[in-house]
Design an enzyme around this catalytic site. Structure first.
Site, PDB file in Angstrom:
ATOM      1  CE1 TYR A 153      -1.761   7.196  -0.228  1.00 45.93           C
ATOM      2  CE2 TYR A 153      -0.978   5.372   1.111  1.00 45.93           C
ATOM      3  CZ  TYR A 153      -2.015   6.158   0.639  1.00 45.93           C
ATOM      4  OH  TYR A 153      -3.293   5.881   1.015  1.00 45.93           O
ATOM      5  NE  ARG A 192      -6.611  -7.450  -9.121  1.00 45.76           N
ATOM      6  CZ  ARG A 192      -5.749  -6.908  -8.244  1.00 45.76           C
ATOM      7  NH1 ARG A 192      -6.016  -6.953  -6.953  1.00 45.76           N
ATOM      8  NH2 ARG A 192      -4.639  -6.332  -8.652  1.00 45.76           N
ATOM      9  NE  ARG A 193      -3.528  -9.657  -9.872  1.00 48.18           N
ATOM     10  CZ  ARG A 193      -2.627  -9.678  -8.926  1.00 48.18           C
ATOM     11  NH1 ARG A 193      -2.708 -10.547  -7.954  1.00 48.18           N
ATOM     12  NH2 ARG A 193      -1.610  -8.875  -8.944  1.00 48.18           N
ATOM     13  CG  HIS A 238      -2.074   1.094   0.748  1.00 44.58           C
ATOM     14  ND1 HIS A 238      -2.984   0.971  -0.269  1.00 44.58           N
ATOM     15  CD2 HIS A 238      -2.232   2.355   1.210  1.00 44.58           C
ATOM     16  CE1 HIS A 238      -3.673   2.086  -0.395  1.00 44.58           C
ATOM     17  NE2 HIS A 238      -3.244   2.945   0.494  1.00 44.58           N
ATOM     18  CG  HIS A 247      -9.316   2.056  -7.129  1.00 43.08           C
ATOM     19  ND1 HIS A 247      -9.597   3.370  -6.839  1.00 43.08           N
ATOM     20  CD2 HIS A 247      -8.219   1.750  -6.406  1.00 43.08           C
ATOM     21  CE1 HIS A 247      -8.716   3.831  -5.971  1.00 43.08           C
ATOM     22  NE2 HIS A 247      -7.868   2.869  -5.698  1.00 43.08           N
ATOM     23  CG  PHE A 248      -4.914  -0.565  -9.730  1.00 43.15           C
ATOM     24  CD1 PHE A 248      -4.267  -0.600 -10.945  1.00 43.15           C
ATOM     25  CD2 PHE A 248      -5.258  -1.768  -9.132  1.00 43.15           C
ATOM     26  CE1 PHE A 248      -3.983  -1.800 -11.566  1.00 43.15           C
ATOM     27  CE2 PHE A 248      -4.981  -2.977  -9.739  1.00 43.15           C
ATOM     28  CZ  PHE A 248      -4.342  -2.979 -10.969  1.00 43.15           C
ATOM     29  CG  HIS A 249      -5.839   0.797 -15.029  1.00 41.62           C
ATOM     30  ND1 HIS A 249      -5.990  -0.448 -14.483  1.00 41.62           N
ATOM     31  CD2 HIS A 249      -4.832   0.681 -15.935  1.00 41.62           C
ATOM     32  CE1 HIS A 249      -5.127  -1.283 -15.049  1.00 41.62           C
ATOM     33  NE2 HIS A 249      -4.408  -0.624 -15.925  1.00 41.62           N
TER      34      HIS A 249
END
Lengths: 563, 156, 43
Positions: free
Chosen positions: A227, A440-441, A223, A377-379
């Site tokens: 950042y 996913r994946r 995580h 989300h993370f895209h």
């Protein structure tokens, strides 16, 4: 105030240009992999037409090259640029070159074993799936190389502090140091996972491994990694963007507070990726969830501070009324081509931000965990604000360090807008598909999206197709960007005297409070360590005491263990 | 700190506190929790389904490359299932369609969730953690029917 | 000129940014509670 210029040594300019151009090539391979994945998922292709291999090999190099290799190189390059520039101190180029060479060697080694199909373990490399030892060694070299770059900046920072007692450290330096403090602490856990668990086990020196422990150490790193991606973009938002927009940074203190809050809260949050895991008590998961909510605060403060800075710029450009300032910004000014890379990222981050809060929301994680919502989300984060800011920053720095004028500025200016359209389409498809249960994946093209399969899920197909359309638009946008990038790299140098110095658009603050309590990292690092101990001791204890077995290594191709 | 900044900061804090309160309400009122440590269950290596009370069943599920054991679970409407899940090889996971069931199956550990099926229908689930070359063929479903003579499992 | 600019900056109140931020918080609440009630509906 006129722009301040700094004369980098020739060697450090070559190095920084190399640290940007080489990963750009790797990034392009990764992005190609991303495009292929949307085609795999829709069942349009069954094997990679150029690189060969299946969906999962492509997914591994897409994740490793884009999310780990490219981002790490860029963060190091930005630090190598902004820290000497802001402190007016020369970089120790020998150490910096050593760091660059370590990172490059590691990345190439990891990339080779992945492309050979010997490390199809995805970028999370969860055991007991085993990769070739070269994969683990490559990642270790990359991380160690980035540490060396950081260790190179620490004495420069300390020396500056000693010489400038009572002065505020430049915000850009605070931001870059924050990025790498978080990175150093976080990567210690993954270093333990790799050096004491995965590597000896992969080499056959150790037979078995505790899977939950490895997984927990990975997320200790996993995580804060986000950042590490995000903070260099934040540095560019706070330091470059107000000036590019024609205004000032609304509050210098807000920037400093944000970075310090990231130091405190970005690490004791990893277990929110393991909400659905066994062997960790729910109350400790809740504690990590609360800290994750806390780490949303600095991003919310950032949203306000940047909006206020842009409003300031808009009003200077003649805006009146409540929202008029939004239209008085240099969205389509070719000479300010850098601005679109930052503003599009911020717009995308509205959706990335709330998506992140949803993921962190404890029981609500059941509706999204490991579904297509997650890459959706993370895209919107790492492949949105982070990638766009990094692309803009790469083009800017390559022009500065090679002493070249940016070519095809119109291409550069328009590419983030095209990319944003594609990204929003792709992520919408992934997110809605995910809420319907699409994993996913997963190579859906071979089963769930294949009408001939008994597993066919007709409801998912429209959303899978959306990711093909969106992904293709994103790919085209990156190609348009690369025309400008490589057009600049391969253009004839117009090396004048002016071209040999480097300049960055550093914003002035509008409110410049003394904020003496935010000037020293030490108290915040101490709070961080206390929070890590409090939040991770019980988690590790649970994992060790509640798991009852360890695992032999497996290859992705067989249900029988490798030994 | 400027007045407007204080306002933004307070609003942000309030937003997060409201979200947190709603989650705590869901936990108290609807028992919406995340999986926790399971210490009162012996490791198991075979899958079973058995009735523990009138409409409550206990399911032991094993995930392996590349199948769920069992892959089809047939139960009557109104059944409550205590699901225990583990993996026999590498990490797997699944999310049951339209239900708040989302579990990781990790070797060496037991995961648990309780779920109640109030509506008839098919509840599909697909393996959602990469588990090797045939990961995309690993799936299963709950079949909930108005009247089931004998609850059964298929695939084991 | 220089003075005028400083004056303009002194009295700069980010009303637009506050309005934007309130809208942002409302948007976040709508999205979040949308998914929250989706979860409650799946009990």
């Amino acid at each position: 105030m006129s722009d301040y210029s700094f004369r980098f040594t020739k060697s450090s300019k070559y190095l920084n240009a190399a640290l940007i151009i080489i990963p750009m090539v790797l990034l392009f391979i990764g992005i190609y992999g991303g495009l292929m994945q949307t085609l795999f998922r829709a069942g349009i292709i069954q094997s990679d037409p150029f690189v060969g291999g299946d969906y999962y090999k492509g997914l591994t190099f897409h994740g490793v090259l884009n999310a780990i290799v490219f981002t790490t190189f860029f963060a190091v390059a930005l630090g190598n640029a902004l820290i000497p520039y802001s402190l007016k101190k020369p970089l120790n180029t020998k150490v910096a070159w050593a760091s660059g060479i370590l990172m490059l060697a590691g990345s190439v080694l990891a990339a080779i074993v992945i492309l050979m199909g010997e490390a199809t373990v995805l970028y999370t490399f969860y055991p007991p799936l085993k990769a070739h030892p070269g994969f683990y060694i490559g990642l270790t070299l990359l991380v160690v190389g980035s540490w060396v770059a950081f260790f190179n900046w620490i004495p420069m920072y300390l020396e500056w502090r000693k010489e400038n007692e009572g002065k505020k450290t430049p915000l850009a330096v605070v931001g870059m140091m924050t990025t790498f403090i978080i990175w150093l602490v976080a990567t210690l856990a993954v270093a333990v996972e790799i050096l004491f668990m995965l590597l000896p086990w992969s080499l056959g020196l150790v037979d078995q491994i505790n899977v939950m422990l490895a997984r927990t150490l990975f997320w200790f790193f996993g995580h804060p990694l986000v950042y590490f991606w995000l903070l260099p973009a934040y540095v560019m938002y706070y330091v470059f963007m107000p000036k590019l927009a024609g205004g000032k940074l609304f509050s210098d203190m807000a920037g400093r507070l944000v970075f310090m809050l990231f130091i405190i809260f970005s690490i004791p949050v990893g277990t929110h990726h393991q909400y659905m895991d066994p062997a960790i008590s729910s109350q400790w998961k809740l504690v990590h969830g609360i800290f994750t909510f806390a780490v949303a605060l600095p991003s919310l403060i950032t949203a306000f501070t940047l909006a206020a800075s842009l409003e300031h710029a808009g009003r200077k450009n003649g805006a009146t009324g409540l929202f008029d300032w939004m239209w008085k910004l240099p969205y389509f000014d070719k000479e300010k081509w850098f601005f679109p890379f930052l503003i599009t990222g911020l717009i995308i981050f509205i959706f990335g931000g709330i998506g992140g809060i949803v993921n962190a929301s404890y029981s609500m994680n059941t509706i999204v965990h490991n579904t297509a919502w997650i890459p959706g989300h993370f895209h919107l984060t790492v492949a949105g604000p982070v990638l766009l800011a990094f692309l803009g920053g790469s083009l800017y720095m390559v022009g500065q360090f090679m002493g070249k004028k940016i070519r095809f500025k119109g291409f550069a200016m328009i590419s983030p807008y095209i990319y944003t359209i594609g990204l929003l389409i792709m992520s919408y498809g992934l997110k809605v598909g995910g809420l319907m249960g699409m994993p996913r994946r997963t190579n859906t093209g071979a089963s769930y999206a294949n009408p001939d399969s008994v597993l066919y899920q007709p409801d998912w197909v429209a959303y899978i197709d959306m990711s093909v359309i969106g992904g293709s638009i994103m790919f085209i946008a990156v190609v348009i960007y690369l025309v400008s990038f490589f057009g600049t790299v391969f253009s004839k140098s117009d090396s004048t005297e002016e071209g040999s110095v480097v300049t960055f658009p550093i914003s002035e603050p509008l409110h410049d409070e003394p904020s003496t309590w935010l000037r020293n990292f030490k108290p915040f690092i101490i709070i961080l360590i206390i929070l890590i101990v409090l939040s991770y001791t019980p988690v590790i204890y649970d994992v060790i005491t509640t798991t009852y077995d360890t695992s032999l290594p497996y290859s992705p191709n067989s249900p029988v263990p490798l030994r | 700190m400027d007045k407007s900044e204080k306002l933004a900061l307070s609003l942000s804090g309030l937003l997060l506190i409201v979200f947190f309160g709603a989650l705590m309400y869901a936990a108290a009122a609807e028992d919406l929790e995340v999986p926790t440590c399971i210490t009162d269950m012996d490791p198991f290596t075979t899958d079973t389904l058995f009735q523990t009370s009138e409409d409550t069943y206990e399911l032991h599920m094993i995930a392996r490359m590349w199948a769920f054991q069992p892959s089809t679970i047939r139960l009557p409407v109104g059944s409550t299932v205590d699901m225990y899940v583990t993996s026999q090889d590498i990490i797997h996971g699944f999310k049951v369609e339209n239900k708040n069931v989302n579990l990781m199956a990790v070797p060496g550990a037991i995961n648990y969730v309780r779920v109640r099926f109030n509506e008839p229908g098919e509840y599909f689930f697909a393996c959602h953690e990469f588990c090797g070359a045939a990961h995309h063929t690993m799936a299963g479903r709950f079949v909930i029917e108005e009247s089931v003579d004998e609850p059964e499992t298929i695939g084991g | 000129m220089e003075n005028k600019e400083t004056e303009h900056e002194e009295e700069f109140k980010p009303k637009g940014a506050v309005a934007f931020f309130i809208l942002l918080i409302i948007l976040f609440s709508i999205i979040w509670f949308g998914l929250y009630f989706e979860m409650l509906g799946r009990v």
